[in-house]
Structures are given as structure tokens and as C-alpha cells.
Design an enzyme around this catalytic site. Structure first.
Site, PDB file in Angstrom:
ATOM      1  N   ASP A   1      29.136  36.356  37.010  1.00 51.89           N
ATOM      2  CA  ASP A   1      30.546  36.533  37.314  1.00 51.89           C
ATOM      3  C   ASP A   1      31.007  37.794  36.576  1.00 51.89           C
ATOM      4  OD1 ASP A   1      33.232  36.525  37.623  1.00 51.89           O
ATOM      5  OD2 ASP A   1      33.497  34.377  37.260  1.00 51.89           O
TER       6      ASP A   1
ATOM      7  N   TYR B   1      35.136  31.338  32.214  1.00 48.49           N
ATOM      8  CA  TYR B   1      36.185  31.165  33.224  1.00 48.49           C
ATOM      9  C   TYR B   1      35.694  31.743  34.528  1.00 48.49           C
ATOM     10  CZ  TYR B   1      40.742  31.160  35.503  1.00 48.49           C
ATOM     11  OH  TYR B   1      41.781  30.934  36.372  1.00 48.49           O
TER      12      TYR B   1
ATOM     13  N   LYS C   1      39.306  42.660  39.810  1.00 50.67           N
ATOM     14  CA  LYS C   1      39.923  43.457  38.744  1.00 50.67           C
ATOM     15  C   LYS C   1      39.593  44.955  38.851  1.00 50.67           C
ATOM     16  CE  LYS C   1      40.419  39.371  35.899  1.00 50.67           C
ATOM     17  NZ  LYS C   1      41.599  38.883  35.272  1.00 50.67           N
TER      18      LYS C   1
HETATM   19  N1  PLP Z   1      36.046  35.074  36.939  1.00 48.42           N
HETATM   20  C1  PLP Z   1      36.354  35.680  35.793  1.00 48.42           C
HETATM   21  C2  PLP Z   1      35.254  36.087  34.847  1.00 48.42           C
HETATM   22  C3  PLP Z   1      37.682  35.951  35.477  1.00 48.42           C
HETATM   23  O1  PLP Z   1      37.979  36.548  34.324  1.00 48.42           O
HETATM   24  C4  PLP Z   1      38.688  35.578  36.401  1.00 48.42           C
HETATM   25  C5  PLP Z   1      40.102  35.843  36.099  1.00 48.42           C
HETATM   26  O2  PLP Z   1      40.485  36.240  35.041  1.00 48.42           O
HETATM   27  C6  PLP Z   1      38.305  34.953  37.592  1.00 48.42           C
HETATM   28  C7  PLP Z   1      36.985  34.714  37.834  1.00 48.42           C
HETATM   29  C8  PLP Z   1      39.332  34.541  38.602  1.00 48.42           C
HETATM   30  O3  PLP Z   1      39.930  35.664  39.180  1.00 48.42           O
HETATM   31  P1  PLP Z   1      41.371  35.556  39.864  1.00 48.42           P
HETATM   32  O4  PLP Z   1      42.356  35.314  38.779  1.00 48.42           O
HETATM   33  O5  PLP Z   1      41.545  36.890  40.535  1.00 48.42           O
HETATM   34  O6  PLP Z   1      41.307  34.450  40.850  1.00 48.42           O
END
Ligand code: PLP
Length: 435
Positions: A243, A142, A271
Site C-alpha cells: 500500500d 492503515y 495522494k
Molecule cells: N492507504 C494508506 C497507506 C493511507 O495512508 C490512506 C489514507 O491516508 C489510505 C490507504 C486511504 O486513502 P483515502 O483516504 O484516499 O481513501
């Protein structure tokens, strides 16, 4: 547990907020989306007064638990001086210096507000840097909800080839053209990545991966996989992007890249880095990041590095990094008690309980014996989701709140007492399901 107040609020909410919820994932709750009143440390209370030991932690931001005093004090001090100036501040430089000191790949960093935006910026600057358009991403990872990357997060894989399976959008309303520059492969299969680079290497701007696949099963990279991606990207002039929105500042002070010993060219964070403040970051090697500095790649945002968030970041990073990272170690130790306790319980139950991941974020699922090892999204499909759903609901009914998909986040505020209580609740719930 009674949820009457939550239910009434949900009915009110539905009249003004689609579905009564503000993020679609919040629909997945039992018996319906709940409303919360306050949190303190490792505990949270809903509007009906039900108390939970909280392993959701805002889906990750609350590495320091709810209402962490140092973060709140720093943010309050800044609030009194102004919320936002749309100009630079000293506190954002303080936060950036601390960030770059901790994160191996971070020569330079830019702050935004959400993880999706940070990913967006990383993809753009990777494309600007290489003059190429294609991005390789992996099934089940994700990277936020934006149209040009939200592909094959939860795809149907039956009958799909492993090499370049069909691109599947995450949602209606996502134009096919937005996936045109995306290439998809299953994770943890270096041979397939090599084949792809052999055939398309000169077109690939970047490879984006969660360094540990936290969003689907907390699956670890196989030995040599991340190193292999690193070598292929270096060899073909592509940008390796980790990521670290979940793993950052959590798996270690320098994130997964420090813990696993592989340094990407760029990495995205959100986060935990803000201890609950609304903030994200894209960071990386100077020659790539300087495309923002030279204004040749655009990165904008009204709220980027707003001083309240920056104050939160500086306070959160200081808190976890001070005393040689003692606070982060504490979160790791509590998570280990839980992971080891769950593994021990697994040997005493007839249910195929498994624990996977690295502290302090791990995944609990039920994997029938005799199947393939879980190394990617496809092999994760063998988990028994029905038992998983019963287990999750049983925990919640007894005051233990975890992410419905089976992820557990542990904070610096969780205690051994929380862990012991949680483990006895786990035993009770498993006995109930067995019966
Ligand atoms: N990348 C990862 C690995 C994530 O877990 C998330 C959200 O859970 C995101 C990107 C996207 O972040 P946001 O929800 O703050 O847009």
C-alpha cells in the site's frame, strides 16, 4: 493566533454537516477544527489570516506544494475541453504510460479516485487471481476506511497474544463478518508470518502492508522483513500488495518498492501521484491485473480516470521525474535538513525527541529512554503522547502546521528558509515545554 472566524464557521457548519467536519480525522485539531482560505507553495492561510508553514500538505497529496503551476495549467486546459465523458481519453493513456514507466511492479495500472477504493480493487483482484479469500494485514497499518480491511488499525493490545490477536474493528457499524477473512499480526515479525503461512498458506489470497509504516510512527521495515514477505508469498502462491498511498512517488520516483528494492505483485497509490488532484491507482503484474481486463474481476467507478485527474497525474509525474528527478531530490534535501536539524536539537533538550522515517515523510515523537526499540505498533505505544500533543499545539501556535499524530510531509516547494524557521520554532516550543 486567533481563530474567531474558524469558530464561527464551525458553528454554522455543525448545523448542516455532522460534527461540522467532512472527515472524522479533522476533529483532531487544536483548539477545534480550523477552516482554511488559501495556500501557496509551502504555506497555507486559515480564514482568520493566520499563516502556517504547511507540513500537513493535505495529509500527503501536495508533494508539489499548494497550487503547483504545472498541475493547475494541465487541469485547466482539460477543464476547458470537458470535465468527464465516462469514456476513454488520450490523457489517461499518457498518465498510465508515465506511471508504468516509473513504478517497478506496474505492468498495468487502473485509476480510481481514493486510496480506499484502490485498496478495495487490489484485495478483490488478489482474491480473484488466487481463488482464496484470506488477507493478512498488520497491526497499526492503515489501508482506508472500508469495512473489510479497516481492522486493528488502532487496537488495544494489552494482554493480546502476538500470534493472531483478536480482530478489532475501527468503528461502530462494522459487521464482525466483514473481518472474517482478515488475519492480523504485528508488523516486522517474520517468524510469526512464517508460522501463519505454515498453518494457513493455502488459504491466503494476499498480504497487504505499508512498505514503511507511515500511518503509525513512520517505522521502517527491519532488514529482510519485506524480502521475507516476498519469498513467502511467492512460495505459497499468495499476492504481495504494497500500500504505497503515502510512500508512492515520494520515497523515490518508483516509490518504496524502488527505494527498498522489493517488488510486490500489486501496489496501491493515491495522494502524491496527482499533485493534489483526486485520484488513486491499483497497479501490478500483468497476469493479475488482466483479470480486470478480461472482465472476470470487476473494477468500476463513475469517476475512474476522469480526464481532469488524469491531466493532473501526467503533469505531476512529469514535474517530479523530469531532469532525472531533480524536483523530488529537492524535497528530499529539505526534509533531510529538517530531520538532521531535529536530531541535533534532540541532543540539546531534556525531552526525549525522536525522528523516524525516510525523507520526505517522517515522524516526530517523544520516546522515554530505556524502552524497547520501536519496530511495530505495540512498541510505538511507549511514546509520550502528552508531550507530543503539547509540541504539536506549540508548533501550530507559532505558524508551523504538522499532522497531529506527528507526521511531517515535505514538498518540492519547501525551502531552506522554511526549514531554518521551522527549526527555530521547534527550539522555542521545546524550551517552553521544558519550562
Ligand atoms: N492507504 C494508506 C497507506 C493511507 O495512508 C490512506 C489514507 O491516508 C489510505 C490507504 C486511504 O486513502 P483515502 O483516504 O484516499 O481513501
Amino acid at each position: 493566533m486567533k481563530y474567531d472566524q474558524s469558530q464561527q464557521l464551525l458553528e454554522r457548519s455543525k448545523k448542516v454537516i455532522p460534527g461540522g467536519i467532512s472527515s472524522n480525522v479533522r476533529a483532531l485539531w487544536n483548539p477545534h477544527p480550523l477552516f482554511y482560505d488559501h495556500g501557496q507553495g509551502s504555506h497555507v492561510w486559515d480564514v482568520d489570516g493566520n499563516e502556517y508553514i504547511d507540513y500537513v500538505l493535505g495529509r500527503g497529496p501536495l508533494l508539489l506544494g499548494h497550487t503547483p503551476a504545472p498541475v493547475i495549467e494541465a487541469m485547466k486546459a482539460q477543464l476547458d475541453r470537458g470535465m468527464h465523458y465516462a469514456g476513454q481519453t488520450a490523457i489517461e493513456v499518457d498518465a498510465a504510460e508515465k506511471f508504468c514507466e516509473l513504478v517497478p511492479c506496474a505492468d498495468l495500472v487502473r485509476f480510481s479516485s481514493t486510496g480506499s477504493e484502490a485498496v478495495h480493487a487490489a484485495l478483490r483482484v488478489a482474491r480473484a487471481h488466487t481463488g482464496r479469500n484470506k488477507i493478512l494485514r498488520f497491526e497499526g497499518h492503515y489501508h482506508g476506511w472500508f469495512d473489510n480491511i479497516a481492522w486493528n488499525f488502532a487496537p488495544k493490545v494489552d494482554g493480546e497474544p502476538r500470534y493472531l490477536p483478536k480482530k478489532q474493528p475501527t468503528t461502530q457499524g462494522q459487521p464482525e463478518e466483514d473481518g472474517a477473512n482478515i488475519l492480523v499480526l504485528p508488523w516486522n515479525d517474520l517468524e510469526l508470518v512464517k508460522k501463519l503461512f505454515d498453518e494457513h498458506g493455502s488459504e491466503i489470497a494476499g498480504v497487504i502492508t505499508e512498505p514503511v509504516m507511515c500511518n503509525n510512527g513512520s517505522i521502517l521495515p527491519l532488514p529482510g522483513f519485506l524480502e521475507g514477505l516476498r519469498d513467502l508469498c511467492t512460495h505459497h502462491g499468495s499476492v504481495l500488495i504494497f500500500d504505497e498511498v503515502i510512500t508512492g512517488f515520494r520515497l523515490s520516483l518508483g516509490g518504496a518498492q524502488e527505494k527498498l528494492g522489493v517488488t510486490p505483485d500489486l501496489a496501491t497509490f493515491a495522494k502524491a501521484m496527482g499533485g493534489g488532484t483526486i485520484v488513486s491507482a491499483v497497479a501490478g503484474k500483468a497476469d493479475i491485473m488482466d483479470r480486470f481486463g478480461s472482465l472476470t474481476a470487476n473494477h468500476s467507478g463513475t469517476y475512474n480516470a476522469n480526464p481532469v485527474a488524469a491531466a493532473g497525474v501526467k503533469a505531476a509525474l512529469d514535474f517530479i521525474a523530469d531532469n532525472g528527478g531533480a524536483e523530488l531530490r529537492k524535497a528530499h534535501e529539505t526534509a533531510k535538513i529538517l530531520m538532521e536539524g531535529l536530531s541535533a536539537i534532540a541532543t540539546t533538550t531534556s525531552l526525549p525527541l525522536t525522528v523516524r522515517g525516510l525523507p520526505p515523510v517522517f515522524h516526530v515523537s517523544f520516546v522515554p529512554e530505556g524502552g524497547d526499540p520501536i519496530v511495530d505498533y505495540r512498541s510505538l505505544q511507549q511514546t509520550d503522547k502528552e508531550i507530543g500533543a503539547k509540541f504539536w499545539a506549540g508548533l501550530q501556535e507559532r505558524g508551523v502546521r504538522t499532522v497531529p499524530e506527528g507526521l511531517w510531509f515535505v514538498s518540492t516547494a519547501h525551502t531552506e528558509e522554511d526549514a531554518d524557521k521551522t527549526l527555530s520554532v521547534v527550539r522555542e516550543v521545546l524550551r517552553e515545554i521544558e519550562a
